[in-house]
Design a protein around this motif. Structure first.
Motif, PDB file in Angstrom:
ATOM      1  N   SER A 378      68.057  -5.389 -25.478  1.00 20.45           N
ATOM      2  CA  SER A 378      68.868  -4.676 -24.483  1.00 20.45           C
ATOM      3  C   SER A 378      68.067  -4.163 -23.298  1.00 20.45           C
ATOM      4  O   SER A 378      68.600  -3.477 -22.429  1.00 20.45           O
ATOM      5  CB  SER A 378      69.584  -3.501 -25.164  1.00 20.45           C
ATOM      6  OG  SER A 378      68.651  -2.683 -25.846  1.00 20.45           O
ATOM      7  N   ILE A 379      66.783  -4.486 -23.250  1.00 20.82           N
ATOM      8  CA  ILE A 379      65.934  -4.074 -22.130  1.00 20.82           C
ATOM      9  C   ILE A 379      65.476  -5.327 -21.389  1.00 20.82           C
ATOM     10  O   ILE A 379      64.908  -6.238 -21.989  1.00 20.82           O
ATOM     11  CB  ILE A 379      64.718  -3.270 -22.614  1.00 20.82           C
ATOM     12  CG1 ILE A 379      65.183  -1.925 -23.193  1.00 20.82           C
ATOM     13  CG2 ILE A 379      63.733  -3.030 -21.475  1.00 20.82           C
ATOM     14  CD1 ILE A 379      64.063  -1.089 -23.750  1.00 20.82           C
ATOM     15  N   GLU A 426      66.348   2.946 -24.687  1.00 25.63           N
ATOM     16  CA  GLU A 426      66.864   2.218 -23.518  1.00 25.63           C
ATOM     17  C   GLU A 426      66.873   3.082 -22.253  1.00 25.63           C
ATOM     18  O   GLU A 426      66.392   2.674 -21.208  1.00 25.63           O
ATOM     19  CB  GLU A 426      68.282   1.700 -23.816  1.00 25.63           C
ATOM     20  CG  GLU A 426      68.300   0.529 -24.776  1.00 25.63           C
ATOM     21  CD  GLU A 426      69.682   0.277 -25.347  1.00 25.63           C
ATOM     22  OE1 GLU A 426      70.633   0.949 -24.869  1.00 25.63           O
ATOM     23  OE2 GLU A 426      69.817  -0.551 -26.256  1.00 25.63           O
TER      24      GLU A 426
END
Length: 430
Positions: A378-379, A426
């Motif tokens: 997710s990064i 995140e």
């Protein structure tokens, strides 16, 4: 003589087969769960393979009495699996604190098997939460030793970096052939980088916590030399990502060999003088077999598992962060293994599907680097996030760019790790 030696191996294996084992995974056969009663109440019995560790996906889900029973076993592991103890530092490193309350984390501690949550950012501990007394808090406190599980793999990597920086090992490109233990094994001719990236082509010899050969057994069922003997003749295969405990214990014992079999003193100096631990740290041996004393080659066995206090886990992670940011020798080691990370890939459709769905903590990371999980899905970009993921919800995630660390300890992973661990990494928010 060869026949006698093989007979001894067979007898040893038979003896070990009768002992309870530590086994990873879910309890698939759950139709006949029995119950027992102890001081906590009615406790689920998931079978002998899960006496020491709760299944990762237990069915039925454990009640509070079962959770408290397993927590008691976890806390008592230093007495059950003989190893060695590292005394606290004479000058423990301290923490600056600027605490805030995160209501959702408080709820998770009240409702789930989560035991501890620590968030470190901007050089300070900003969230420090422990299970309340009415949940599990009456069984643990800040000094309580909690198990590392596979977080111990990453500690082994960090310890390897320390051995390199101390001049005992040339670097991660060193071939391990100077160690007699790997002679004629599939690890012969391989570099440390091959091993710590879990791409040693050893999939016919081991997977997860199992070792193959004449018969299958758990890694913790026998000392390393027994496993090495049993897999002789197995040929190295294609280099795919093959997560297993055998290769970690191989690296652990290779470090022991390179520091002149003075492993306990080496580890103790590292933890007491570099990390600055506040409470004792306990290292585990293979089942009921004590580890070797310093100065005695070829005796006993070492594994990567240990137990430490919640703050000492954070101290280890903070020192990694400090090393990275200062770009010292240890930091250069971490940057080198990160640069050499490899994509997780296996000719296994189920594994690749899980990896794409990111449905488990270590499946949230698409690459692997020196016993660290890397490339959080997710990064975006090259933001260096490196994670340690241990059985049952033991997690340490370090964002080297943002200077942020999350540490969790748990009985098993039924908490919302995506929200309180990954979400925090995140963007710093729950």
């Amino acid at each position: 003589m060869l026949f006698v030696h093989r007979l001894k191996i067979a007898l040893f294996s038979l003896l070990m087969f009768g002992q309870s084992q530590i086994c990873a995974g879910a309890n698939w056969n759950n139709q006949d769960i029995k119950t027992t009663t102890n001081e906590f109440g009615e406790v689920y019995d998931y079978g002998k393979d899960f006496y020491y560790e709760l299944p990762e996906k237990p069915k039925p889900k454990p009640n509070d009495a079962t959770l408290k029973t397993y927590l008691k076993r976890y806390i008592n592991e230093p007495k059950t699996f003989f190893g060695f103890k590292v005394a606290p530092s004479n000058n423990p490193s301290d923490f600056r604190k600027e605490l805030r309350t995160e209501p959702y984390i408080t709820k998770q501690l009240e409702k789930t098997a989560l035991l501890s949550y620590l968030l470190y950012e901007d050089g300070k501990v900003v969230v420090d939460a422990l299970s309340p007394a009415e949940r599990f808090g009456n069984q643990l406190s800040n000094p309580t030793p909690l198990p590392s599980r596979s977080v111990g793999k990453t500690f082994t990597s960090y310890l390897l970096g320390h051995a390199i920086c101390s001049g005992f090992i040339d670097g991660v490109d060193q071939v391990v052939d100077d160690w007699p233990q790997v002679a004629n094994s599939l690890y012969h001719g391989q570099t440390l980088l091959d091993l710590i990236n879990m791409r040693a082509g050893d999939q016919k010899a081991a997977f997860s916590n199992r070792v193959y050969g004449p018969r299958e057994r758990g890694v913790r069922h026998a000392p390393l030399n027994i496993h090495m003997y049993s897999i002789k003749g197995i040929q190295k295969e294609q280099r795919i990502y093959n997560y297993n405990d055998l290769v970690v214990n191989t690296v652990t014992n290779y470090i022991r060999f390179k520091v002149g079999y003075n492993y306990q003193a080496f580890v103790s100096d590292f933890l007491r003088n570099k990390i600055g631990i506040e409470h004792p740290v306990y290292f585990m041996a293979v089942d009921r077999y004590r580890v070797a004393e310093d100065g005695k080659p070829g005796v006993g066995a070492y594994i990567s598992n240990f137990s430490a206090s919640r703050y000492d886990y954070l101290r280890i992670a903070r020192e990694m962060l400090n090393d990275w940011q200062s770009d010292n020798c240890h930091g250069q080691y971490l940057k080198r293994v990160y640069a050499e990370r490899v994509r997780k890939s296996r000719p296994d459709q189920r594994f690749m599907q899980d990896l794409r769905e990111h449905n488990w903590p270590n499946h949230s990371y698409e690459s692997y680097a020196g016993f660290f999980h890397t490339d959080l899905y997710s990064i975006s970009g090259e933001r260096p996030v490196m994670a340690m993921d241990g059985y049952g919800g033991q997690m340490i995630v370090i964002d080297f760019e943002k200077g942020r660390i999350v540490v969790t300890n748990a009985i098993y992973n039924n908490f919302n790790w995506k929200r309180i661990v990954l979400g925090m990494i995140e963007d710093g928010k729950i």
